[in-house]
Write an enzyme that holds these catalytic residues in place. Structure first.
Site, PDB file in Angstrom:
ATOM      1  N   GLY A  47       0.862  -1.203   0.000  1.00  8.97           N
ATOM      2  CA  GLY A  47       0.000   0.000   0.000  1.00  8.97           C
ATOM      3  C   GLY A  47       0.885   1.234   0.000  1.00  8.97           C
ATOM      4  N   GLY A  51      -1.119   8.375   0.720  1.00  9.90           N
ATOM      5  CA  GLY A  51      -1.396   8.440   2.158  1.00  9.90           C
ATOM      6  C   GLY A  51      -0.239   7.989   3.032  1.00  9.90           C
ATOM      7  N   TYR A  52      -0.583   7.201   4.048  1.00  7.30           N
ATOM      8  CA  TYR A  52       0.423   6.787   5.030  1.00  7.30           C
ATOM      9  C   TYR A  52       1.495   5.860   4.457  1.00  7.30           C
ATOM     10  CZ  TYR A  52      -1.610   9.024   9.100  1.00  7.30           C
ATOM     11  OH  TYR A  52      -2.031   9.955  10.012  1.00  7.30           O
ATOM     12  N   PHE A  73      -1.996  -0.734  -5.992  1.00  4.31           N
ATOM     13  CA  PHE A  73      -3.020  -1.151  -6.955  1.00  4.31           C
ATOM     14  C   PHE A  73      -3.518   0.117  -7.625  1.00  4.31           C
ATOM     15  CE2 PHE A  73      -6.782  -4.321  -7.381  1.00  4.31           C
ATOM     16  CZ  PHE A  73      -6.129  -4.962  -8.410  1.00  4.31           C
ATOM     17  N   ASP A 110      -2.729  -6.753  -7.262  1.00  4.04           N
ATOM     18  CA  ASP A 110      -3.586  -6.969  -6.103  1.00  4.04           C
ATOM     19  C   ASP A 110      -2.816  -7.653  -4.956  1.00  4.04           C
ATOM     20  OD1 ASP A 110      -5.574  -7.448  -4.335  1.00  4.04           O
ATOM     21  OD2 ASP A 110      -6.692  -8.856  -5.604  1.00  4.04           O
ATOM     22  N   ALA A 111      -2.621  -6.902  -3.883  1.00  2.00           N
ATOM     23  CA  ALA A 111      -1.826  -7.417  -2.753  1.00  2.00           C
ATOM     24  C   ALA A 111      -2.458  -8.654  -2.116  1.00  2.00           C
ATOM     25  CB  ALA A 111      -1.674  -6.326  -1.693  1.00  2.00           C
ATOM     26  N   ALA A 139      -5.436   0.121   2.320  1.00  2.00           N
ATOM     27  CA  ALA A 139      -6.816   0.531   2.578  1.00  2.00           C
ATOM     28  C   ALA A 139      -7.577   0.172   1.314  1.00  2.00           C
ATOM     29  CB  ALA A 139      -6.897   2.024   2.864  1.00  2.00           C
ATOM     30  N   TYR A 233     -16.596   4.530  13.564  1.00  2.00           N
ATOM     31  CA  TYR A 233     -15.233   4.019  13.414  1.00  2.00           C
ATOM     32  C   TYR A 233     -14.930   2.896  14.424  1.00  2.00           C
ATOM     33  CZ  TYR A 233     -10.727   3.718  11.340  1.00  2.00           C
ATOM     34  OH  TYR A 233      -9.639   3.223  10.652  1.00  2.00           O
TER      35      TYR A 233
END
Ligand code: NAI
Length: 391
Positions: A47, A51-52, A73, A110-111, A139, A233
């Protein structure tokens, strides 16, 4: 092509290649402005493109001289359509890595699939021998299971529906949203997508193939947040998946002798994933305003510098559940009290004073490479950019 932002709901369907490069360069510059740190040297980032995950990769490569293999991805450009921002970010990251003599290769697949895991393992073995850190920053909205069935994650409550304020991002006005309850099946599916199963599969596959050091570490990211967000959440479907992630961290540490798995609780930030969660964007705009006023605001790169450059460098501290707390500034009592006060009093009349709407949109546009003052957005740009290691 002249590339302009096209916003659909909480996503921008275009990305600007030069703007994404600028975004990556700014993050690299931030890391280069900080003292170098000692970190693991052969890192797999699952990923890695936004982002992170992107910030983790930049921090470890440019702050700790790490070689990185990334998994993402993302969609490359066609003649008529821009690539996704993650594609352009990765193209820029690899370009800059090459310039600084840093090893960086990326697999765009695709992980969740075994074929991807095999491909990554082959690459590790041929280029790095073994990895000594695995950053799991996925994510994903859905997952194809080993038997080819597809499951989706949902952002719903558990037990009873929840109504609260939210911001309508199409007009920056407040509205009320009711979040429906998830079915048992939806809870189970969200855990399959965002829980720890795939993380564990990765570590097991690496271990079985002798592609991970015995004393390697692995870290995955989670979120806690304040009570107003609990129903959607921490106590909702995504929270169940995150509980599973924590359980998995303990399982990895306890069963894969020597390998240590960590959960880092990160700060709420505008990313492509968080923009999709109801209620959270309003919370983020209020939080930004207050944290900026207290000089405590951080973006992904500041957070990841603190994680890899400071927390992992010194002796790690954990909360009562054994998690690293990178949300320590966000969760300070006075910050949260102020957020709650604003939450109660915010209305369409005072939203621009009490919430950092501009800050939210600034981060949002920048995520897709827009609104950088030094980029000419009326200029024709080549959208068909290669990621060097993919071609
Ligand atoms: P993001 O949407 O910016 O990044 C997701 C990454 O996953 C991208 O690199 C994307 O290419 C990759 N990806 C998605 N599906 C994939 C697949 N099937 N195969 C390979 N790669 C795939 O998300 P963000 O926000 O950086 O989230 C990363 C982690 O951080 C998540 O676990 C999230 O829950 C957590 N987190 C996020 C917070 C936030 O406020 N954004 C706060 C605390 C934790």
């Amino acid at each position: 092509m002249v590339v302009k932002p096209k916003i659909r709901g909480f996503i921008c369907t275009t990305s600007h290649p030069e703007g994404c490069e600028e975004n990556v360069k700014r993050q690299i510059k931030f890391i280069q402005s900080k003292p170098k740190f000692n970190c693991k040297k052969n890192i797999l980032v699952i990923g890695c493109s936004t982002g992170y995950g992107l910030a983790s990769r930049i921090a470890c490569a440019f702050g700790g001289d790490a070689s990185t293999i990334g998994v993402m991805f993302e969609r490359p450009a066609t003649k008529k359509r821009t690539a996704t921002s993650g594609w352009y970010n990765t193209a820029a990251f690899e370009k800059m890595a090459i310039r600084h003599n840093l090893y960086a290769k990326t697999i765009n697949e695709d992980a969740f699939s075994q074929e991807t895991k095999n491909k990554v393992i082959d690459l590790i073995k041929s280029d790095l021998g073994k990895v000594d850190m695995v950053i799991y920053s996925l994510a994903a909205p859905k997952r194809t299971m080993p038997d080819s069935t597809k499951v989706s994650s949902v952002l719903k409550t558990i037990g009873k529906e929840y109504t609260n304020k939210t911001i309508d991002l199409s007009n920056n006005k407040l509205s009320e949203v009711t979040i429906p309850c998830a079915s048992e099946q939806e809870i189970e599916d969200t855990i399959k997508v965002m829980g720890g199963d795939d993380w564990k599969d990765w570590i097991e596959a690496l271990k079985k193939a002798n592609a991970i050091e015995d004393d390697a570490i692995t870290v995955a990211y989670s979120y806690v947040g304040p009570e107003i967000t609990f129903p959607i959440y921490a106590d909702g479907t995504i929270g169940m998946a995150k509980k599973h992630l924590l359980k998995t961290a303990n399982e990895i540490t306890n069963t894969m002798d020597g390998i240590k798995a960590y959960i880092s609780i990160n700060k709420a930030l505008v990313t492509q994933s968080s923009a999709a969660i109801p209620i959270v964007p309003l919370y983020i705009t209020i939080l930004y305003k207050i944290m900026k006023a207290h000089n405590l605001h951080e973006g992904c790169i500041e957070q990841m510098y603190r994680l890899f450059g400071e927390k992992f460098g010194d002796s790690l501290n954990f909360d009562e559940q054994g998690r690293i707390r990178l949300d320590d500034y966000e969760m300070k009592i006075d910050i949260q009290q102020k957020v709650l006060d604003v939450w109660k009093s915010i209305s369409d009349d005072n939203i621009n004073e009490l919430a950092d709407i501009d800050g939210y949109w600034k981060d949002f546009y920048e995520m897709f490479g827009f609104n950088f003052s030094n980029i000419d957005y009326n200029k024709d740009v080549n959208i068909e950019i290669n990621v060097p290691s993919i071609g």
